[in-house]
Motif scaffolding. Structure first.
Motif, PDB file in Angstrom:
ATOM      1  N   GLU A  33      13.251  -0.155  -8.462  1.00  0.00           N
ATOM      2  CA  GLU A  33      12.210   0.148  -7.479  1.00  0.00           C
ATOM      3  C   GLU A  33      11.107  -0.881  -7.362  1.00  0.00           C
ATOM      4  O   GLU A  33      10.133  -0.646  -6.658  1.00  0.00           O
TER       5      GLU A  33
ATOM      6  N   ASP B 186      16.371   3.805 -12.189  1.00  0.00           N
ATOM      7  CA  ASP B 186      15.581   3.880 -10.964  1.00  0.00           C
ATOM      8  C   ASP B 186      15.048   2.473 -10.687  1.00  0.00           C
ATOM      9  O   ASP B 186      14.145   1.999 -11.372  1.00  0.00           O
TER      10      ASP B 186
ATOM     11  N   GLY C  39      11.898   9.506  -5.311  1.00  0.00           N
ATOM     12  CA  GLY C  39      10.821   8.955  -6.121  1.00  0.00           C
ATOM     13  C   GLY C  39      10.162  10.060  -6.930  1.00  0.00           C
ATOM     14  O   GLY C  39       9.881  11.135  -6.408  1.00  0.00           O
ATOM     15  N   CYS C  40       9.976   9.818  -8.224  1.00  0.00           N
ATOM     16  CA  CYS C  40       9.294  10.703  -9.191  1.00  0.00           C
ATOM     17  C   CYS C  40      10.086  11.957  -9.585  1.00  0.00           C
ATOM     18  O   CYS C  40       9.995  12.397 -10.708  1.00  0.00           O
TER      19      CYS C  40
ATOM     20  N   HIS D 271      10.167   4.929  -1.701  1.00  0.00           N
ATOM     21  CA  HIS D 271       9.570   5.715  -2.795  1.00  0.00           C
ATOM     22  C   HIS D 271       8.469   6.669  -2.338  1.00  0.00           C
ATOM     23  O   HIS D 271       7.644   7.123  -3.127  1.00  0.00           O
TER      24      HIS D 271
ATOM     25  N   HIS E  36      17.406   5.337  -3.983  1.00  0.00           N
ATOM     26  CA  HIS E  36      16.157   5.845  -4.575  1.00  0.00           C
ATOM     27  C   HIS E  36      15.120   5.971  -3.451  1.00  0.00           C
ATOM     28  O   HIS E  36      13.953   5.672  -3.642  1.00  0.00           O
TER      29      HIS E  36
HETATM   30 ZN   LIG Z   1      11.100   5.766  -8.982  1.00  0.00          ZN
END
Ligand SMILES: [Zn+2]
Length: 278
Positions: free
Chosen positions: A11, A9, A110-111, A67, A63
């Motif tokens: 970012e 990921d 994201g997450c 985010h 991604h």
């Molecule tokens: Zn991330």
């Protein structure tokens, strides 16, 4: 045959130098990888990322654009409004395609979420309209616990999208194992634990500790002959903990030794569409 996917990921600003080292290790082992990158991170250094990742060994996927949350998350915050969610999906994919001049077929939000995008039909609709073939959005265990169990591919047919695949991620978000988000102690593990041998008593301090945890998931996926295993990694966090990427060397050597078939998420999506559909 169990597939193994190295995935990142990507970012933040610190990810670029980290990716240089990561790419070296991939080339040394000739192991493919998927880089999920945010549009903003890519737009900050498009030529550098293109030089680094424009290689048949690598898939570059999205991604999101910046985010923002695509649904409510208990730790990372509430969902962005609908128009912003749409931009996160469309602009994130477009940034990858503009820089790499090849199709972007996958997205990791994201997450990530406990149930991915199940019952989130507006997000699923938007993903389909954007032309995405898969999402990697199930990145947590039951009750938003970690490590995430070895969930396997499925389609969103139950939600009305039989051609859109969910290809989850497994194990820890490694940044949290190292307290790199400075969250401190959190109610984040499950009891009773599904993977007690992968829950260390405190934040880890050495690449060898991280490898030992990775090994639990890789070994189990091979023993149970699962379709695939992929751990949740972040270049910025890997580099802050282990600048030489010892953990990657140990993990890739072990993947070799175990005889797993290395591939990208896009490869797995193709495989799943052929072998697992219907
Ligand atoms: Zn991330």
């Amino acid at each position: 045959m169990t597939h193994y996917i190295a995935a990142y990921d990507t970012e933040s600003a610190e990810c670029l130098s980290a990716c240089r080292k990561i790419v070296q290790i991939h080339r040394k082992f000739e192991i493919p990888g998927t880089f999920f990158i945010t549009g903003k991170t890519l737009e900050a250094n498009p030529n550098e990322y293109r030089d680094l990742l424009d290689d048949p060994l690598f898939e570059v996927a999205s991604h999101t654009y910046s985010h923002q949350m695509l649904r409510d998350h208990p730790f990372c915050g509430p969902s962005a409004p609908a128009d912003q969610r749409r931009n996160e999906i469309i602009l994130g994919k477009a940034a990858v395609e503009r820089v790499f001049e090849r199709p972007c077929v996958g997205l990791r939000p994201g997450c990530g979420f406990e149930d991915g995008f199940k019952k989130a039909s507006d997000v699923l609709q938007c993903l389909m309209e954007a032309g995405l073939q898969y999402v990697s959005s199930i990145l947590w265990g039951r009750d938003y616990s970690l490590p995430a169990p070895l969930n396997q591919p499925f389609t969103y047919a139950d939600d009305g999208f039989p051609t859109l695949w969910e290809l989850p991620g497994h194990g820890w978000h490694e940044n949290l194992l190292k307290n790199h988000n400075c969250w401190g102690a959190r109610r984040i593990t499950l009891w009773p634990p599904e993977f007690p041998e992968a829950v260390p008593p405190t934040f880890i301090t050495k690449p060898e500790d991280e490898f030992a945890i990775n090994r639990v998931f890789i070994e189990k996926s091979a023993l149970e002959n699962l379709c695939f295993v992929s751990l949740i990694w972040h270049p910025w966090s890997l580099a802050a903990f282990d600048p030489e990427m010892r953990m990657l060397e140990l993990t890739f050597a072990y993947v070799r030794e175990t005889g797993l078939k290395s591939c990208t998420y896009a490869d797995l999506c193709q495989h799943a569409s052929k072998e697992l559909a219907g």
